[in-house]
Motif scaffolding. Structure first.
Motif, mmCIF file in Angstrom:
data_model
loop_
_atom_site.group_PDB
_atom_site.id
_atom_site.type_symbol
_atom_site.label_atom_id
_atom_site.label_comp_id
_atom_site.label_asym_id
_atom_site.label_seq_id
_atom_site.Cartn_x
_atom_site.Cartn_y
_atom_site.Cartn_z
ATOM 1 N N VAL A 34 0.179 3.910 -31.789
ATOM 2 C CA VAL A 34 0.460 2.533 -31.356
ATOM 3 C C VAL A 34 1.502 1.936 -32.294
ATOM 4 C CG1 VAL A 34 -0.481 0.222 -30.955
ATOM 5 C CG2 VAL A 34 -1.894 2.243 -30.488
ATOM 6 N N ARG A 35 2.529 1.310 -31.692
ATOM 7 C CA ARG A 35 3.549 0.648 -32.501
ATOM 8 C C ARG A 35 3.767 -0.754 -31.906
ATOM 9 N NH1 ARG A 35 5.881 -2.222 -35.853
ATOM 10 N NH2 ARG A 35 7.795 -1.600 -36.846
ATOM 11 N N ASN A 36 3.144 -1.750 -32.539
ATOM 12 C CA ASN A 36 3.306 -3.141 -32.098
ATOM 13 C C ASN A 36 4.045 -3.934 -33.167
ATOM 14 O OD1 ASN A 36 1.777 -2.605 -29.808
ATOM 15 N ND2 ASN A 36 -0.133 -3.334 -30.715
ATOM 16 N N GLN A 90 8.473 8.770 -29.032
ATOM 17 C CA GLN A 90 8.538 8.950 -30.485
ATOM 18 C C GLN A 90 9.175 7.711 -31.103
ATOM 19 O OE1 GLN A 90 9.994 12.247 -33.786
ATOM 20 N NE2 GLN A 90 11.108 12.130 -31.884
ATOM 21 N N CYS A 91 8.565 7.228 -32.178
ATOM 22 C CA CYS A 91 9.131 6.084 -32.889
ATOM 23 C C CYS A 91 10.302 6.551 -33.756
ATOM 24 C CB CYS A 91 8.073 5.437 -33.781
ATOM 25 S SG CYS A 91 8.667 3.931 -34.566
ATOM 26 N N ALA A 92 11.320 5.695 -33.870
ATOM 27 C CA ALA A 92 12.486 6.008 -34.707
ATOM 28 C C ALA A 92 12.080 6.210 -36.165
ATOM 29 C CB ALA A 92 13.514 4.884 -34.618
ATOM 30 N N GLY A 93 10.919 5.656 -36.533
ATOM 31 C CA GLY A 93 10.465 5.746 -37.923
ATOM 32 C C GLY A 93 9.501 6.891 -38.167
ATOM 33 N N GLY A 117 11.422 5.349 -28.898
ATOM 34 C CA GLY A 117 10.289 4.497 -28.526
ATOM 35 C C GLY A 117 10.646 3.032 -28.359
ATOM 36 N N ALA A 118 11.462 2.512 -29.277
ATOM 37 C CA ALA A 118 11.762 1.077 -29.306
ATOM 38 C C ALA A 118 12.328 0.529 -27.992
ATOM 39 C CB ALA A 118 12.735 0.773 -30.441
ATOM 40 N N ARG A 119 12.953 1.398 -27.180
ATOM 41 C CA ARG A 119 13.529 0.902 -25.902
ATOM 42 C C ARG A 119 12.528 1.025 -24.751
ATOM 43 N NH1 ARG A 119 16.438 -0.878 -29.732
ATOM 44 N NH2 ARG A 119 17.701 0.689 -30.757
ATOM 45 N N ASP A 173 18.017 -3.822 -36.302
ATOM 46 C CA ASP A 173 16.976 -2.870 -36.683
ATOM 47 C C ASP A 173 17.237 -1.613 -35.846
ATOM 48 O OD1 ASP A 173 14.709 -1.815 -37.812
ATOM 49 O OD2 ASP A 173 13.373 -3.400 -37.141
ATOM 50 N N TYR A 174 16.470 -0.528 -36.091
ATOM 51 C CA TYR A 174 16.616 0.686 -35.282
ATOM 52 C C TYR A 174 18.060 1.149 -35.150
ATOM 53 C CZ TYR A 174 11.732 -0.058 -34.321
ATOM 54 O OH TYR A 174 10.385 -0.240 -34.463
ATOM 55 N N LYS A 175 18.740 1.252 -36.306
ATOM 56 C CA LYS A 175 20.080 1.808 -36.360
ATOM 57 C C LYS A 175 20.136 2.737 -37.566
ATOM 58 C CE LYS A 175 22.490 -1.893 -33.996
ATOM 59 N NZ LYS A 175 23.652 -2.793 -33.966
HETATM 60 MO MO MO Z 1 9.242 2.433 -32.848
#
Ligand code: MO
Ligand code: HEM
Ligand code: MTE
Length: 471
Positions: A136-138, A184-187, A296-298, A321-323
């Protein structure tokens, strides 16, 4: 602290501009943050608290609840609030009080907002991740959405009149499409990057990735219903907006370039189901974007608005963020405008079994190694290599892949397994390494130094774990 002057709420309220000074309160302290405003990593949002209390903002953006941030704040202390204005601060009004219950198996990297990953060895147990174990990524509190009032709005910046659809409309008027896709999360794997040099962000292990079957409507069908043909909007962006809000009312949002969406036209879906059931609240009830092969972020959860625009989403998480950045870029010289937003992810893989640091049977001669591999843009995995001698010799793993998907449109992850010999002279321990190759023959870098970036995104070096072999 005790000797400092006392300032009333009124005194503080008189300092809410850069000209007069920017004061804020936190608990019983008064702080002059004027000089810090331009250095704030969260941008001009800091001005929302000018002349008032930080508490409602910091309980929402809980990345501030750390010793580092508190010490930055204490360094700017100029006084105290009067005894008569002090109150005890219990957190029953936390915006997270209405978040859903979660499986105790998940391992939180932050509780409010809730961010958690499953234990690594459970990740590779099943090809489809059970819903309760899905990471979970909130970024914000989970919205409580009623099907009675929920509407999805779809339109173009300024031009066409938007259409509006209920979940019932989506289910009744459009064919259902199911698709197995990993998110998948970028992190993901950020903790490995932090070991080289500190990075800002949640300290994810290698399980900020999961794989589920999603059911919903094709974005293509919905755009058609709205009279939109993406061929007319090359070079534009599809913006998605979620219902989760920050204290200042800004919602989570993200966008994907039309040129990417056109190449995967029928595979981007607006999902109302996850693993055959209604989406759970944590994963976006009642509707989320599933953009396979995209970071994931999109994959916006609780999505209620879609807009085709010449511009990328203005959301903080799209633009600031996310770059990715060069390893020498730091927080003093970073320019988020100059870097492209992360969209398709690079090839990645990790060992899930055995666990890092675990102990094998005495004098074990071989070991069963299991893990996952995936790449962005639909590029399937063609090979996973395992080494137990520091990369001198490599063994190929057996791959388990989604039968319905092809090598060039592989949205699901690949699970893999290998039985590999252990070095004869191991001295009590050994390192296991894995690396994957995707269908464009992209490979993972051997180390993390050359891809280090201040935000800790895109972490995909060879995955290495240590095991103990007692004799
Ligand atoms: Mo993410
Ligand atoms: C991020 C400090 C006020 C919103 C940060 C970070 C620091 C910081 C050090 C980086 C945290 C990290 O990611 O490790 C401060 C200080 C404040 C302040 C000292 C005191 C005046 C605010 C306020 C808001 C805010 C009032 C209002 C909404 C944010 C946001 C981020 C951030 C959105 C981006 C990080 C994220 O994605 O959560 N702040 N902040 N900050 N801050 Fe603040
Ligand atoms: N959508 C909204 N509305 N709010 C969010 O905080 N987080 C994003 C994305 N979609 C997010 C969102 C991020 S960064 C990731 S990695 C994925 O959701 C995670 O999806 P999951 O929580 O279902 O695993």
């Amino acid at each position: 602290v005790d000797g400092l002057p006392v300032y009333t709420a009124n005194d503080v309220a008189n300092h809410k501009s850069l000209e007069n000074g920017v004061w804020v309160t936190y608990k019983n302290g008064v702080y002059d943050v004027t000089q810090f405003v331009h250095q704030h990593p969260g941008g001009s949002k800091i001005m929302l608290a000018a002349g008032a209390s930080l508490e409602p903002y910091w309980s929402m953006y809980s990345s501030h609840q750390t010793k580092e941030v508190w010490s930055i704040l204490e360094g700017m202390r100029i006084g105290n609030i009067p005894k008569s204005e002090q109150k005890d601060s219990t957190d029953k009004n936390s915006p997270y009080a209405t978040d859903p219950a979660r499986s105790p198996i998940l391992r939180p990297s932050s509780k409010a907002p809730f961010n958690a990953e499953p234990p690594m060895p459970l990740l590779t147990n099943t090809f489809i991740t059970p819903t309760d174990l899905f990471f979970v990524r909130n970024h914000l509190p989970v919205p409580n959405v009623s099907l009675k009032t929920f509407k999805l709005e779809v339109g173009c910046d300024g031009t066409k009149k938007p259409i509006s659809l209920s979940i019932d409309d989506l289910k009744r008027k459009f064919p259902k499409k199911t698709i197995v896709s990993a998110i998948q999360c970028a992190g993901n794997r950020r903790s490995e990057m932090s070991r080289v040099k500190h990075v800002k962000g949640l300290n994810w292990n290698a399980a900020a990735v999961s794989n589920a079957e999603w059911g919903g409507v094709r974005l293509y069908d919905i755009l058609k219903e709205a009279g939109i043909d993406l061929d007319d909007y090359r070079g534009c962006h599809v913006q998605f907006e979620g219902l989760d809000k920050g204290p200042e009312g800004a919602t989570y949002g993200a966008s994907i370039p039309v040129d990417i969406i056109q190449n995967m036209k029928f595979d981007v879906i607006l999902a109302y189901e996850m693993n055959g059931k209604d989406l759970p609240r944590d994963h976006g009830f009642p509707l989320r974007v599933i953009a396979p092969g995209i970071v994931g972020a999109r994959n916006v959860k609780w999505v209620n608005k879609i807009v085709i625009s010449k511009e990328e989403s203005h959301s903080h998480w799209q633009r600031n963020d996310y770059k990715g950045f060069n390893p020498s870029v730091d927080w003093n010289n970073v320019n988020f405008d100059k870097s492209a937003s992360i969209q398709q992810l690079p090839v990645n893989s990790a060992i899930c079994e055995p666990s890092d640091g675990s102990t094998l049977e005495p004098d074990a001669e071989e070991v069963v190694v299991k893990g996952y591999a995936l790449s962005g843009g639909g590029r399937g995995i063609i090979r996973v290599d395992i080494s137990t001698d520091g990369g001198e010799t490599w063994h190929e793993a057996e791959l388990d892949q989604c039968k319905e998907q092809t090598l060039y449109k592989m949205w699901a992850w690949t699970l893999w397994e290998a039985v590999v010999p252990l070095p004869a002279k191991h001295g009590g321990s050994a390192q296991i390494i894995c690396k994957a190759v995707d269908s464009s023959y992209n490979v993972q870098p051997d180390g993390v130094e050359g891809i280090w970036n201040l935000r800790g995104c895109l972490v995909n070096p060879w995955h290495r774990i240590k095991i103990c072999i007692p004799s």
